[in-house]
Design a protein around this motif. Sequence first.
Motif, PDB file in Angstrom:
ATOM      1  N   GLN A 199       2.644 -20.725  37.871  1.00  0.00           N
ATOM      2  CA  GLN A 199       3.338 -21.685  38.724  1.00  0.00           C
ATOM      3  C   GLN A 199       2.358 -22.676  39.335  1.00  0.00           C
ATOM      4  O   GLN A 199       2.608 -23.889  39.361  1.00  0.00           O
ATOM      5  CB  GLN A 199       4.113 -20.949  39.810  1.00  0.00           C
ATOM      6  N   ALA A 200       1.227 -22.175  39.832  1.00  0.00           N
ATOM      7  CA  ALA A 200       0.231 -23.059  40.442  1.00  0.00           C
ATOM      8  C   ALA A 200      -0.330 -24.051  39.425  1.00  0.00           C
ATOM      9  O   ALA A 200      -0.458 -25.253  39.702  1.00  0.00           O
ATOM     10  CB  ALA A 200      -0.890 -22.225  41.057  1.00  0.00           C
ATOM     11  N   ILE A 201      -0.655 -23.561  38.226  1.00  0.00           N
ATOM     12  CA  ILE A 201      -1.201 -24.438  37.186  1.00  0.00           C
ATOM     13  C   ILE A 201      -0.162 -25.465  36.744  1.00  0.00           C
ATOM     14  O   ILE A 201      -0.491 -26.631  36.478  1.00  0.00           O
ATOM     15  CB  ILE A 201      -1.693 -23.599  35.990  1.00  0.00           C
ATOM     16  N   SER A 202       1.113 -25.062  36.694  1.00  0.00           N
ATOM     17  CA  SER A 202       2.163 -25.997  36.266  1.00  0.00           C
ATOM     18  C   SER A 202       2.339 -27.143  37.264  1.00  0.00           C
ATOM     19  O   SER A 202       2.786 -28.227  36.897  1.00  0.00           O
ATOM     20  CB  SER A 202       3.492 -25.264  36.077  1.00  0.00           C
ATOM     21  N   ILE A 203       1.986 -26.914  38.525  1.00  0.00           N
ATOM     22  CA  ILE A 203       2.119 -27.949  39.556  1.00  0.00           C
ATOM     23  C   ILE A 203       0.856 -28.788  39.685  1.00  0.00           C
ATOM     24  O   ILE A 203       0.918 -30.023  39.746  1.00  0.00           O
ATOM     25  CB  ILE A 203       2.458 -27.316  40.924  1.00  0.00           C
ATOM     26  N   PHE A 204      -0.316 -28.128  39.699  1.00  0.00           N
ATOM     27  CA  PHE A 204      -1.558 -28.820  40.064  1.00  0.00           C
ATOM     28  C   PHE A 204      -2.535 -29.002  38.910  1.00  0.00           C
ATOM     29  O   PHE A 204      -3.545 -29.678  39.070  1.00  0.00           O
ATOM     30  CB  PHE A 204      -2.252 -28.062  41.198  1.00  0.00           C
ATOM     31  N   GLY A 205      -2.264 -28.411  37.753  1.00  0.00           N
ATOM     32  CA  GLY A 205      -3.164 -28.574  36.625  1.00  0.00           C
ATOM     33  C   GLY A 205      -4.248 -27.505  36.578  1.00  0.00           C
ATOM     34  O   GLY A 205      -4.107 -26.411  37.130  1.00  0.00           O
ATOM     35  N   LYS A 206      -5.348 -27.828  35.947  1.00  0.00           N
ATOM     36  CA  LYS A 206      -6.447 -26.883  35.760  1.00  0.00           C
ATOM     37  C   LYS A 206      -7.287 -26.791  37.030  1.00  0.00           C
ATOM     38  O   LYS A 206      -7.731 -27.808  37.567  1.00  0.00           O
ATOM     39  CB  LYS A 206      -7.332 -27.331  34.594  1.00  0.00           C
ATOM     40  N   PRO A 207      -7.527 -25.576  37.557  1.00  0.00           N
ATOM     41  CA  PRO A 207      -8.361 -25.463  38.754  1.00  0.00           C
ATOM     42  C   PRO A 207      -9.821 -25.778  38.452  1.00  0.00           C
ATOM     43  O   PRO A 207     -10.318 -25.517  37.350  1.00  0.00           O
ATOM     44  CB  PRO A 207      -8.183 -24.000  39.171  1.00  0.00           C
ATOM     45  N   LYS A 208     -10.505 -26.342  39.454  1.00  0.00           N
ATOM     46  CA  LYS A 208     -11.927 -26.637  39.306  1.00  0.00           C
ATOM     47  C   LYS A 208     -12.761 -25.365  39.385  1.00  0.00           C
ATOM     48  O   LYS A 208     -13.777 -25.223  38.721  1.00  0.00           O
ATOM     49  CB  LYS A 208     -12.363 -27.616  40.394  1.00  0.00           C
ATOM     50  N   LYS A 209     -12.334 -24.442  40.243  1.00  0.00           N
ATOM     51  CA  LYS A 209     -13.001 -23.145  40.325  1.00  0.00           C
ATOM     52  C   LYS A 209     -12.042 -22.140  40.951  1.00  0.00           C
ATOM     53  O   LYS A 209     -11.008 -22.510  41.519  1.00  0.00           O
ATOM     54  CB  LYS A 209     -14.311 -23.227  41.112  1.00  0.00           C
ATOM     55  N   TYR A 210     -12.409 -20.880  40.869  1.00  0.00           N
ATOM     56  CA  TYR A 210     -11.517 -19.835  41.374  1.00  0.00           C
ATOM     57  C   TYR A 210     -12.325 -18.579  41.684  1.00  0.00           C
ATOM     58  O   TYR A 210     -13.458 -18.386  41.208  1.00  0.00           O
ATOM     59  CB  TYR A 210     -10.412 -19.515  40.354  1.00  0.00           C
ATOM     60  N   SER A 211     -11.732 -17.712  42.496  1.00  0.00           N
ATOM     61  CA  SER A 211     -12.320 -16.405  42.778  1.00  0.00           C
ATOM     62  C   SER A 211     -11.195 -15.379  42.854  1.00  0.00           C
ATOM     63  O   SER A 211     -10.049 -15.718  43.165  1.00  0.00           O
ATOM     64  CB  SER A 211     -13.112 -16.424  44.084  1.00  0.00           C
ATOM     65  N   ILE A 212     -11.517 -14.127  42.571  1.00  0.00           N
ATOM     66  CA  ILE A 212     -10.524 -13.060  42.503  1.00  0.00           C
ATOM     67  C   ILE A 212     -11.029 -11.819  43.237  1.00  0.00           C
ATOM     68  O   ILE A 212     -12.211 -11.471  43.139  1.00  0.00           O
ATOM     69  CB  ILE A 212     -10.217 -12.685  41.037  1.00  0.00           C
ATOM     70  N   GLN A 213     -10.138 -11.183  43.961  1.00  0.00           N
ATOM     71  CA  GLN A 213     -10.417  -9.887  44.567  1.00  0.00           C
ATOM     72  C   GLN A 213      -9.291  -8.933  44.177  1.00  0.00           C
ATOM     73  O   GLN A 213      -8.117  -9.250  44.389  1.00  0.00           O
ATOM     74  CB  GLN A 213     -10.497  -9.990  46.093  1.00  0.00           C
ATOM     75  N   LYS A 214      -9.631  -7.790  43.589  1.00  0.00           N
ATOM     76  CA  LYS A 214      -8.629  -6.796  43.214  1.00  0.00           C
ATOM     77  C   LYS A 214      -8.894  -5.485  43.937  1.00  0.00           C
ATOM     78  O   LYS A 214     -10.029  -5.181  44.288  1.00  0.00           O
ATOM     79  CB  LYS A 214      -8.639  -6.567  41.693  1.00  0.00           C
ATOM     80  N   GLY A 215      -7.811  -4.696  44.149  1.00  0.00           N
ATOM     81  CA  GLY A 215      -7.964  -3.418  44.817  1.00  0.00           C
ATOM     82  C   GLY A 215      -7.084  -2.352  44.198  1.00  0.00           C
ATOM     83  O   GLY A 215      -6.059  -2.649  43.565  1.00  0.00           O
ATOM     84  N   MET A 216      -7.476  -1.099  44.402  1.00  0.00           N
ATOM     85  CA  MET A 216      -6.726   0.060  43.914  1.00  0.00           C
ATOM     86  C   MET A 216      -6.532   0.992  45.103  1.00  0.00           C
ATOM     87  O   MET A 216      -7.470   1.669  45.519  1.00  0.00           O
ATOM     88  CB  MET A 216      -7.486   0.753  42.774  1.00  0.00           C
ATOM     89  N   TYR A 217      -5.315   1.029  45.656  1.00  0.00           N
ATOM     90  CA  TYR A 217      -5.068   1.723  46.914  1.00  0.00           C
ATOM     91  C   TYR A 217      -4.172   2.962  46.786  1.00  0.00           C
ATOM     92  O   TYR A 217      -4.170   3.807  47.673  1.00  0.00           O
ATOM     93  CB  TYR A 217      -4.450   0.753  47.929  1.00  0.00           C
ATOM     94  N   ARG A 218      -3.392   3.078  45.727  1.00  0.00           N
ATOM     95  CA  ARG A 218      -2.515   4.240  45.581  1.00  0.00           C
ATOM     96  C   ARG A 218      -3.336   5.451  45.131  1.00  0.00           C
ATOM     97  O   ARG A 218      -4.255   5.315  44.323  1.00  0.00           O
ATOM     98  CB  ARG A 218      -1.401   3.959  44.573  1.00  0.00           C
ATOM     99  N   ASN A 219      -2.993   6.605  45.622  1.00  0.00           N
ATOM    100  CA  ASN A 219      -3.686   7.822  45.218  1.00  0.00           C
ATOM    101  C   ASN A 219      -3.531   8.047  43.721  1.00  0.00           C
ATOM    102  O   ASN A 219      -2.425   8.089  43.198  1.00  0.00           O
ATOM    103  CB  ASN A 219      -3.127   9.034  45.971  1.00  0.00           C
ATOM    104  N   GLY A 220      -4.664   8.143  43.038  1.00  0.00           N
ATOM    105  CA  GLY A 220      -4.644   8.431  41.612  1.00  0.00           C
ATOM    106  C   GLY A 220      -4.436   7.250  40.705  1.00  0.00           C
ATOM    107  O   GLY A 220      -4.365   7.414  39.487  1.00  0.00           O
TER     108      GLY A 220
END
Length: 337
Positions: free
Chosen positions: A184-205
Amino acid sequence: MPPIKTALLAYGLSGKFFHAPFLAANEGFELYAVLERNNQKAKHDFPDVKSFASLEELLVDESIELVVVNTPNNTHFELAKQCLLAKKHILLEKPATATPEEFLELIELAKSVNKQLLVYQNRRWSSDICAAKEIIKSGKLGEIIEVHLRFDRYRPTISAKGFKENELPGSGILYDLGSHLIDQAISIFGKPKKYSIQKGMYRNGTMVDDYAFVHLLFENQVNAFITVSMHVLDIQPGIVIHGTKGSFIKEFCDEQENQLMAGMPPNHPDFGLELKNKEGKLTYIDKNNHTIVERIPSQKGNFNGLFKDVYECIRNDKPFSVCHEEILEQLTILNTK
């Protein structure tokens, strides 16, 4: 022009609710076949549909023009490849593949066999994001500074769906739900110049990410902040936009999924209408320097617009709304380690 004879590769949630109803309701398509190795569930809903027990058997049927690859994420690449080699057009569920390299290979293969490789990003046609696009285009927000897109759920335990919960290519919430919001973001604003990602795993197992945050920086210093989570009990607004002259806040409240699961066909006159009191809130400064607050109703959601685009692309060789370059950019972001 005859309708496009179409086959589904699965008849689970995706096939039953997000594909079959549109193929059946749209006169440009014929829901012709379904791959069902065990129970033939599709025939209960569509008695005339042809059932195949193997992909090989399905692909040798020369009357099939389009195959919908709506199988688990980790199978997309190999199945799409087989379908293209059998000279079928394909509509490929998101995320298209696990890596941009795999998608590039499919692009080249599709070109070599002169068939269409189309990616199913149906939430571009959601009522809520369409309302947000119109507000941005109106200029009432001024220069856009930040856009927040959220997809919240509260599912703190591990599900029984192994293809989603096991550590497989394309698994985890970022691939599952983040692919919608990044698209959705790319369809509105085009190609990002840069980006960063943070992922997490919080559920047991858990073996896969169940939380992810993405920051995309676009031209003109536009920031898009994307959050997907399995841990939000109090669901937050899905769309928040701030600009130099105003703000827009809206729930993710597109009703098409709920309507489909309740059995409403896509050609019903009420299909795509949002519930009452779900309007977006627009606050802006007018030319007289007055603060104006408006409630903005959405237009109808229109997943059928995607299928109309598929038809026009295959029958009339018109460009598809979701272009390959946008999918490659999305996959590059999703594949970031």
